[in-house]
Every structure is written in C-alpha cells, then in structure tokens.
Design an enzyme around this catalytic site. Structure first.
Site, PDB file in Angstrom:
ATOM      1  N   HIS A 167       0.843  -1.189   0.000  1.00  0.00           N
ATOM      2  CA  HIS A 167       0.000   0.000   0.000  1.00  0.00           C
ATOM      3  C   HIS A 167       0.884   1.247   0.000  1.00  0.00           C
ATOM      4  CE1 HIS A 167      -3.443  -2.550   1.843  1.00  0.00           C
ATOM      5  NE2 HIS A 167      -3.577  -2.439   0.536  1.00  0.00           N
ATOM      6  N   THR A 218       2.384  -5.204  -8.418  1.00  0.00           N
ATOM      7  CA  THR A 218       1.399  -4.245  -8.896  1.00  0.00           C
ATOM      8  C   THR A 218       2.163  -3.063  -9.496  1.00  0.00           C
ATOM      9  OG1 THR A 218       1.301  -3.459  -6.607  1.00  0.00           O
ATOM     10  CG2 THR A 218      -0.496  -4.873  -7.363  1.00  0.00           C
ATOM     11  N   GLY A 245      -3.394  -1.977  -7.396  1.00  0.00           N
ATOM     12  CA  GLY A 245      -4.344  -2.731  -6.585  1.00  0.00           C
ATOM     13  C   GLY A 245      -5.788  -2.285  -6.728  1.00  0.00           C
ATOM     14  N   ASP A 293      -4.774  -6.751  -7.491  1.00  0.00           N
ATOM     15  CA  ASP A 293      -4.842  -7.842  -6.510  1.00  0.00           C
ATOM     16  C   ASP A 293      -5.583  -9.044  -7.087  1.00  0.00           C
ATOM     17  OD1 ASP A 293      -3.565  -6.114  -4.802  1.00  0.00           O
ATOM     18  OD2 ASP A 293      -5.389  -5.522  -3.738  1.00  0.00           O
ATOM     19  N   ASP A 343      -1.185  -1.565   4.829  1.00  0.00           N
ATOM     20  CA  ASP A 343      -1.349  -0.438   5.748  1.00  0.00           C
ATOM     21  C   ASP A 343      -2.530  -0.772   6.658  1.00  0.00           C
ATOM     22  OD1 ASP A 343      -1.887   1.882   7.085  1.00  0.00           O
ATOM     23  OD2 ASP A 343      -2.311   3.083   5.297  1.00  0.00           O
ATOM     24  N   HIS A 393     -10.519  -0.878  -2.096  1.00  0.00           N
ATOM     25  CA  HIS A 393     -10.552  -2.220  -2.688  1.00  0.00           C
ATOM     26  C   HIS A 393     -10.352  -3.289  -1.611  1.00  0.00           C
ATOM     27  CE1 HIS A 393      -6.391  -1.112  -2.275  1.00  0.00           C
ATOM     28  NE2 HIS A 393      -5.937  -2.250  -2.766  1.00  0.00           N
ATOM     29  N   ASP A 431     -11.088  -6.825  -2.532  1.00  0.00           N
ATOM     30  CA  ASP A 431     -10.076  -7.496  -3.350  1.00  0.00           C
ATOM     31  C   ASP A 431      -8.932  -8.020  -2.481  1.00  0.00           C
ATOM     32  OD1 ASP A 431     -11.649  -6.671  -5.400  1.00  0.00           O
ATOM     33  OD2 ASP A 431     -10.203  -5.291  -6.301  1.00  0.00           O
ATOM     34  N   ARG A 445      -7.787 -14.843   1.007  1.00  0.00           N
ATOM     35  CA  ARG A 445      -8.532 -16.104   1.039  1.00  0.00           C
ATOM     36  C   ARG A 445      -8.003 -17.093   0.007  1.00  0.00           C
ATOM     37  NH1 ARG A 445     -12.541 -19.244  -0.903  1.00  0.00           N
ATOM     38  NH2 ARG A 445     -12.634 -18.079  -2.851  1.00  0.00           N
TER      39      ARG A 445
END
Length: 273
Positions: free
Chosen positions: A127, A153, A175, A180, A200, A207, A210, A216
């Site tokens: 981030h 990214t 992102g 992501d 962060d 997002h 995402d 997950r």
C-alpha cells in the site's frame, strides 16, 4: 573449489538437518565454536555432528578435509562459508556489524530455486504508506529477490525498478484497479509461489474486498503470504533454504473435503440427467 562426492553428500546432510531445526549455516558455525575462539577445531566439529545425530551417517574425514582449506587444523568462518557456498548450498552470511549497512543478510541461492516450481513467481505488493518499507525490505534482501521471478502491482514495481534496479518479470494493474485480483488469478492457476503484501493496517481501502479475496485464495491454495517485514524475513529465510515450493505440494483438509463433495455432486447429477 570442487569437493569429492562423498564430501558434498556429507555436507548436504548436515545442511538438511540444520534446516529442519531452523539453523542457518552461519549460526551452525557459532554452535560448533563452543569456546568462542572464532575457529572450529576437529573436536568441536565432531561434537557438532554428534549433536546433529550424524556421526554414523557422514564421512567426517571428507567433511573436515573440505572445510579445513589451509590444513591448519582449525576452520575459520571464512573457510566455513566458502566451503558451503562451493557445494551449492544456501549460506546465510552474518549481518555486517556496520550499523549503516543496508544489507540485512546476503544469500547464495541454489539455481534450482528459480525452477523448482512451475511458474514460481514471487509477488511484491505494498500500500502507498508501506511502499518505502517494502523498498527497504527488498533492498536488504536484494541478493535473494534478484534470483526470483518478480511480479508486482504497477506503482510498487516501478518504485522497485527505479530505486533498486530490481528486474520485474511482470507488472499487473494497481491494486485498486484490479491488480490484486490479477495476482489472485495467477495463484489459482498455480503460478505464484509466495506473496509479500505489506498492508497499511491503519487506513481504509476502497478495494478492501479485493485484498480479502487475495488473502482467502492464498489460504485455499496454500501459498505463503507475508504481510509485514517480520513475517517477510521469516519467509525469505524459509525459501532461501528450502526452495520456492517448500509448502506448495500440501493441500488443506478443507480443500480436499470440498473437492470430494463436488465430485459427489457431479456424480449424483450426472446419474439424474
């Protein structure tokens, strides 16, 4: 310098046992150097092999001949590191005592580490408020990351390229613009070995869904996932010693159960139709 096959095999056995105990090669030297003289004697080396339960499974004379390069009867740390490097094992070099040094640890990595997993990509994501820390972390472990195929990214990759000269194999979208999810898709297809995602934790993210989805999907496919510099250092250590695919062959119980349930659904509905 080349060593006999017996010496190489014996040294590799020592590395394998140390790795299982999470002992780096440098720390192994410290463990052997009981009297803290800065050198390892023959007796100290024999004691170390006894501690590792290797006395009966390795050739001590061959190991000692390989380690004691100058035949002085003692092994210096330089001889130790040079020997293990020469037989193509990972060597963790002691951090510099110079507090201004930008190098946390240097790695000599087996060439096979880049190819031991199909795809074998290592993802670096951060981030905005964490990008400086990510750049610092990668810089501290640059010798490791230079041997990996890096995916990032967009903005994170550009920063790492410009500030460190890191070769980025592939850049996906930023992102919030779907990056992501792009990395998640690669995880699903088995192309990603590990993800370093410095998040962060004190800011809201547009997002967030995402980010949660990527977390997950890493759990679903058992992909190593570090979210800060502390867990990142642990992950670098594990991959440097064990290779990029050290845990990728394992499948969680829940995933196995789900696949079995889906197979039953398919069989049941196929009969009905």
């Amino acid at each position: 310098m080349k060593y006999s096959t017996v010496a190489t095999d014996s040294l590799q056995k020592l590395v394998d046992v140390a790795t299982k105990r999470w002992i780096s090669i440098s720390c192994l030297f410290d463990q052997a150097d009981v009297d803290r003289s800065g050198d390892v004697t023959k007796e100290e080396m024999k004691d170390l092999l006894d501690q590792m339960h290797l006395s009966n499974s390795v050739n001590f004379d061959e190991i000692w001949d390989a380690l004691d390069k100058d035949k002085s009867g003692e092994v210096t740390r330089e001889e130790w590191d040079e020997c293990f490097s020469a037989v193509a094992v990972a060597v963790a070099v002691v951090p510099s005592s110079d507090s201004t040094s930008n190098t946390f640890v240097s790695w000599r990595i087996k060439p096979s580490y880049r190819a031991d997993v199909p795809g074998g990509l290592v993802a670096l994501v951060a981030h905005n408020k964490m990008k400086a820390q990510m750049a610092s972390f990668v810089g501290q472990n640059l010798e490791f990351f230079k041997h990996c195929r890096i995916i990032t990214t967009g903005s994170t990759g550009k920063i790492l390229e410009d500030s460190l000269g890191l070769c980025v194999y592939q850049k996906v979208s930023s992102g919030p613009l779907g990056g992501d999810q792009e990395i998640g898709a690669l995880v699903t297809r088995g192309h990603v070995s590990a993800i370093f995602f410095f998040k962060d934790p004190l800011s809201a993210h547009q997002h967030a869904a995402d980010i949660e989805a990527l977390t997950r999907i890493c759990d679903v496919h058992n992909v190593a996932y570090a979210t800060n510099s502390a867990s990142g250092k642990s992950l670098v250590t594990a991959m440097a010693f064990l290779g990029l695919g050290f845990g990728s062959s394992e499948e969680s119980v829940t995933v196995k159960e789900y696949k079995a349930e889906q197979a039953q659904v398919i069989r049941r509905l196929s009969v009905i139709s």
